[in-house]
Design a protein around this motif. Structure first.
Motif, short mmCIF file in Angstrom:
data_model
loop_
_atom_site.label_atom_id
_atom_site.label_comp_id
_atom_site.label_asym_id
_atom_site.label_seq_id
_atom_site.Cartn_x
_atom_site.Cartn_y
_atom_site.Cartn_z
N ALA A 21 -10.88 -4.07 -7.28
CA ALA A 21 -11.40 -3.02 -6.38
C ALA A 21 -10.37 -1.92 -6.20
CB ALA A 21 -11.77 -3.64 -5.03
N GLU A 22 -9.11 -2.30 -6.02
CA GLU A 22 -8.05 -1.30 -5.89
C GLU A 22 -7.95 -0.45 -7.16
OE1 GLU A 22 -4.77 -3.83 -5.14
OE2 GLU A 22 -5.20 -4.08 -2.99
N GLU A 23 -8.10 -1.09 -8.30
CA GLU A 23 -8.03 -0.36 -9.57
C GLU A 23 -9.20 0.60 -9.71
OE1 GLU A 23 -8.63 -1.54 -14.25
OE2 GLU A 23 -7.50 -2.92 -12.97
N LEU A 24 -10.41 0.15 -9.30
CA LEU A 24 -11.59 1.01 -9.40
C LEU A 24 -11.43 2.27 -8.56
CD1 LEU A 24 -14.51 1.50 -10.36
CD2 LEU A 24 -15.29 0.16 -8.39
N THR B 194 -8.80 3.92 -7.89
CA THR B 194 -7.92 4.91 -8.51
C THR B 194 -8.66 5.74 -9.55
OG1 THR B 194 -7.18 3.38 -10.25
CG2 THR B 194 -5.94 3.39 -8.18
N VAL B 195 -9.75 5.18 -10.12
CA VAL B 195 -10.53 5.90 -11.13
C VAL B 195 -11.73 6.60 -10.50
CG1 VAL B 195 -11.84 5.64 -13.27
CG2 VAL B 195 -9.82 4.23 -12.87
N VAL B 196 -12.38 5.91 -9.57
CA VAL B 196 -13.57 6.47 -8.89
C VAL B 196 -13.27 6.47 -7.39
CG1 VAL B 196 -16.07 6.29 -8.59
CG2 VAL B 196 -14.99 5.40 -10.68
N PRO B 197 -12.67 7.53 -6.87
CA PRO B 197 -12.21 7.54 -5.47
C PRO B 197 -13.31 7.27 -4.45
CG PRO B 197 -11.24 9.36 -6.70
CD PRO B 197 -12.28 8.76 -7.59
N ASP B 198 -14.56 7.66 -4.76
CA ASP B 198 -15.63 7.46 -3.77
C ASP B 198 -16.42 6.19 -4.02
OD1 ASP B 198 -16.80 8.27 -6.12
OD2 ASP B 198 -18.19 9.69 -5.18
N ALA B 199 -15.87 5.25 -4.79
CA ALA B 199 -16.58 4.01 -5.09
C ALA B 199 -16.86 3.22 -3.82
CB ALA B 199 -15.75 3.16 -6.07
N ASP B 200 -18.04 2.61 -3.77
CA ASP B 200 -18.40 1.76 -2.64
C ASP B 200 -18.68 0.36 -3.15
OD1 ASP B 200 -20.79 2.02 -3.96
OD2 ASP B 200 -21.77 3.21 -2.38
N PRO C 52 0.83 -1.20 0.00
CA PRO C 52 0.00 0.00 0.00
C PRO C 52 0.86 1.25 0.00
CG PRO C 52 0.03 -1.04 2.17
CD PRO C 52 0.71 -1.98 1.23
N SER C 53 0.33 2.30 -0.58
CA SER C 53 1.07 3.55 -0.61
C SER C 53 1.14 4.12 0.81
CB SER C 53 0.37 4.56 -1.54
OG SER C 53 -0.93 4.83 -1.08
N SER C 54 2.07 5.04 1.01
CA SER C 54 2.27 5.57 2.36
C SER C 54 1.10 6.44 2.80
CB SER C 54 3.57 6.38 2.40
OG SER C 54 3.52 7.41 1.42
N GLU C 55 0.33 6.99 1.85
CA GLU C 55 -0.81 7.82 2.21
C GLU C 55 -2.03 7.35 1.42
OE1 GLU C 55 0.16 11.85 1.55
OE2 GLU C 55 1.77 11.92 3.00
N PRO C 56 -2.61 6.20 1.78
CA PRO C 56 -3.73 5.69 1.03
C PRO C 56 -4.99 6.54 1.21
CG PRO C 56 -3.43 4.41 3.03
CD PRO C 56 -2.29 5.38 2.96
N SER C 57 -5.83 6.49 0.21
CA SER C 57 -7.11 7.19 0.30
C SER C 57 -7.99 6.50 1.32
CB SER C 57 -7.80 7.19 -1.07
OG SER C 57 -9.16 7.49 -0.93
N PRO C 58 -8.57 7.24 2.28
CA PRO C 58 -9.42 6.60 3.28
C PRO C 58 -10.59 5.87 2.65
CG PRO C 58 -8.85 8.85 3.93
CD PRO C 58 -8.38 8.69 2.53
N VAL C 59 -11.19 6.46 1.57
CA VAL C 59 -12.30 5.80 0.90
C VAL C 59 -11.83 4.52 0.24
CG1 VAL C 59 -14.04 6.02 -0.90
CG2 VAL C 59 -13.51 7.97 0.56
N GLY C 60 -10.68 4.61 -0.48
CA GLY C 60 -10.15 3.44 -1.15
C GLY C 60 -9.82 2.33 -0.18
#
Length: 724
Positions: A474-477, A479-485, A426-434
């Motif tokens: 899911a990880e790929e989605l 990156t394209v749609v940050p708020d994907a659920d 994982p990246s050092s600062e992952p998106s909380p939503v992701g």
């Protein structure tokens, strides 16, 4: 010109020698693309036309119904009507049906074509897992045991002796096996392996049956002899009796089914068993261009411990063609997109889509290529495996994700990512939503088989790979749609599944390397050639297993007639850490002036070698004598096999004790933590920091994150075990 002499027209000297060899033991060592089927069918026809044997007295056996059908068609065209050309199992079934009333004094027992129901009953009674993947693994293990002539009573000892990767405790597998055999007996049914076992027993134990059979069949031909199992050899011995009118054809360099019990030892020992045998070597390759042939020779020429009978060196007979291409990519989707673009170009240049193949090590790799080809409207067909979205575990997972998405249950707690050296960190600062979506998907899939550590192999590993691929989608989605659920992700999966139904008749072939055996195409793309995939991770440091993986690559290379591409990706997913290593089998194959010839662990964005790549280049030199390192163990240890070891025995003992404790805590085999070879490398090189630790092959980002602090503390003497 009589018919027998016409059969010799168009043959090269070696093929001709095999065709006209007298009756008796004949061994044809036939390399890939050397015309072995043409040779053995003409040999049979020549024996018939010369009057040495009647057509009905010949039994030719091979390993697939397709190959047997092709052999019958060619023999009819050559005027050898009446020759029996069958698979081992089909021949045994025919014989057993004829002899059964006399041997058993009973009505013929029914043949069970699908054994999982009985295996499931046996597993239930034995208290073993009954999930479909577990049953498939138990069934495969039973098939291996019977093919290897291993009884339930002997299974635990034999499995331990050959270091078998068992689908459960060996005693439990043996109990499932024994119970399965009892259930079959009570139901008065046979499985496919029983056909061979009972046929051999009928000939061995009933002299009248053996006499009648041997009066009928006088001449035997076995194709793909490197793939015979001990059980098949037992049947062949029973057919032969004390006779020697046997022709075998094979190539030990193409032995890729050891996991199923196949062994080349009878091919390689043929001359010892029959000292008077005629041996012919077919090495003229009529399938592939000299450029492809040269690469194939270099792949197999680097094999270790090659017996004399396997040292065939192919000689290309076709006009020159393009050089094989090598390509390194940042991630798997980029690799798949580049392959799809290259295929589109070939098709536009006139290469039929049906003459193109994409070959990979495991079926789970197909999905990204299905998607890339579909996006360019390139038709494809999946051979030897189901389409990704048609696999039972994927359908089950999609249903579970739909249920989870429609549920009002609050967000699930994050679950740790699978620990895999090939998985992107994982990246050092992952998106909380992701992070939340990834965690939710993992949590949904854990009950379906997504474990933290990858299973060793078999159907369970294939299921795990499919589930892990969904997590990566899911990880790929994200990156394209940050708020994907979860609901958005479930919708994305449905769209992907719906879109990927191109025609399957005229299309690019997607296949595993095992499924590609015996086939050929104008253009072949060998993809995903990274450590952990080829050789497969569970080959570990087992030299025999690693060499079989090399033979798989050799089989893949020799499937290509003209165009050949070999590629790999440094990361599994876009944006992931580029920490993968290209397959060890590619060293020495990539041209020195090729950009991909640099060590795989990195070039800077400007194309110059990075610090990591320079360190990798240093690591490929012996730290004692400075010579080039050859072989997996030498690279791992950082020294030549003949150079003295400076292993710290006390440190090695501490490392082993620590590994045992961690394996117990994690409930995994010890080698999953670190292999013996990796521990030895640590005890020799004594890395005092993370940079020194990851410089040892086999220690990637995931291993570093999980075990790095402990190992460094053990090396420096600062380690304190956790209190119980």
């Amino acid at each position: 010109m009589d018919a027998a002499n016409e059969l010799l027209e168009g043959l090269d000297p070696e093929q001709r020698a095999a065709v006209v060899a007298p009756r008796g033991p004949v061994c044809v060592l036939a390399g890939a693309g050397t015309g072995k089927t043409r040779t053995i069918t003409r040999r049979i026809a020549h024996l018939v036309h010369r009057g040495h044997v009647a057509p009905g007295q010949v039994l030719a056996v091979t390993f697939t119904a397709r190959a047997a059908g092709e052999m019958r068609t060619r023999l009819r065209a050559l005027g050898a009507h009446g020759v029996q050309a069958k698979t081992f199992h089909a021949a045994a079934l025919r014989q057993l049906r004829y002899f059964w009333p006399r041997v058993v004094d009973d009505e013929p027992w029914q043949l069970v074509e699908h054994k999982l129901r009985l295996v499931g009953q046996a597993a239930h009674r034995a208290g073993a897992p009954t999930e479909r993947e577990s049953l498939r693994d138990f069934a495969s293990e039973i098939e291996w045991s019977k093919a290897s002539l291993v009884t339930p009573e002997d299974y635990p000892a034999v499995a331990a002796r050959v270091h078998r990767d068992t689908p459960g405790p060996a005693e439990q597998v043996a109990l499932v096996y024994a119970t399965y055999e009892q259930l079959k007996m009570r139901a008065r049914v046979l499985d496919f392996d029983d056909l061979l076992l009972h046929t051999a027993a009928a000939l061995e134990e009933h002299a009248d049956v053996a006499g009648e059979f041997r009066d009928r069949y006088r001449c035997f031909v076995v194709d793909e002899y490197q793939d015979v199992t001990p059980l098949q050899q037992r049947v062949l011995d029973a057919w032969l009796g004390n006779r020697d009118d046997l022709t075998v054809v094979g190539d030990a360099n193409q032995t890729i089914y050891s996991f199923a019990g196949a062994t080349p030892r009878w091919l390689l020992d043929f001359g010892r068993r029959f000292p008077e045998a005629t041996t012919v070597r077919l090495e003229r390759d009529y399938r592939s261009t000299p450029q492809v042939v040269s690469l194939a020779n270099r792949v197999i020429g680097a094999a270790r411990g090659r017996p004399a009978g396997s040292r065939l060196r192919l000689v290309g007979q076709r006009p020159p063609g393009p050089e094989p291409e090598f390509a390194e990519h940042d991630d798997e989707p980029a690799e798949a997109a580049a392959v799809a673009l290259r295929i589109r170009k070939l098709i536009d240049e006139g290469v039929p889509a049906s003459e193109v193949a994409v070959l990979f090590r495991v079926n789970a790799q197909s999905e990204v290529y299905e998607q890339a080809l579909a996006e360019l409207d390139i038709p494809y067909q999946v051979r030897g495996g189901e389409r990704f979205f048609a696999r039972p575990e994927v359908r089950q997972a999609m249903q579970a994700l739909r249920v989870a998405a429609s549920s009002s249950v609050p967000s699930l707690a994050p679950v740790s990512a699978p620990s895999d050296e090939d998985a992107p960190a994982p990246s050092s600062e992952p998106s909380p939503v992701g992070e939340t979506l990834d965690a939710q998907v993992r949590a949904v899939l854990v009950p379906l088989g997504l474990t933290e550590q990858p299973p060793a192999g078999g159907a369970t590993r294939e299921r795990w790979e499919s589930l892990r691929a969904l997590v990566e989608l899911a990880e790929e989605l994200v990156t394209v749609v940050p708020d994907a659920d979860l609901a958005r992700f479930a919708q994305e999966l449905d769209v992907r599944a719906e879109a990927q139904h191109p025609p399957t008749v005229e299309g690019v072939t997607l296949a595993s390397l095992h499924a590609a055996k015996g086939l050929e195409w104008d253009a072949v793309f060998l993809v995903g050639l990274v450590e952990g995939t080829l050789p497969i991770q569970h080959a570990g440091d087992d030299e025999e297993a690693v060499e079989e993986e090399r033979r798989l690559l050799y089989v893949g290379v020799t499937r290509a007639r003209e165009h050949l591409s070999l590629s790999w990706a440094l990361s599994r997913s876009p944006g992931g850490r580029r920490h993968r290593r290209r397959s060890r089998f590619l060293y020495g194959l990539v041209p020195e002036n090729h950009p991909a010839a640099l060590p795989v662990r990195g070039r800077g964005r400007d194309g110059a070698p990075s610090r990591n790549s320079l360190r990798d280049e240093t690591r490929r030199r012996c730290r004692t004598c400075g010579g080039a390192l050859v072989g997996t163990m030498a690279v791992k240890l950082g020294r030549c096999a003949d150079c003295p070891s400076n292993v710290d025995e006390e440190l090695l003992a501490r490392l082993r004790a620590w590994r045992t404790d961690r394996a117990k805590q994690l409930k995994v085999p010890a080698y999953v933590v670190f292999t013996d070879a990796t521990l030895t490398a640590i005890a020799e090189q004594r890395p005092a920091d993370e940079a020194g630790l990851v410089a040892i092959p086999g220690i990637g980002a995931a291993k570093l994150d999980r075990y790095g602090a402990d190992v460094i503390a053990l090396v420096t003497g600062a380690f304190s075990p956790d209190p119980e």
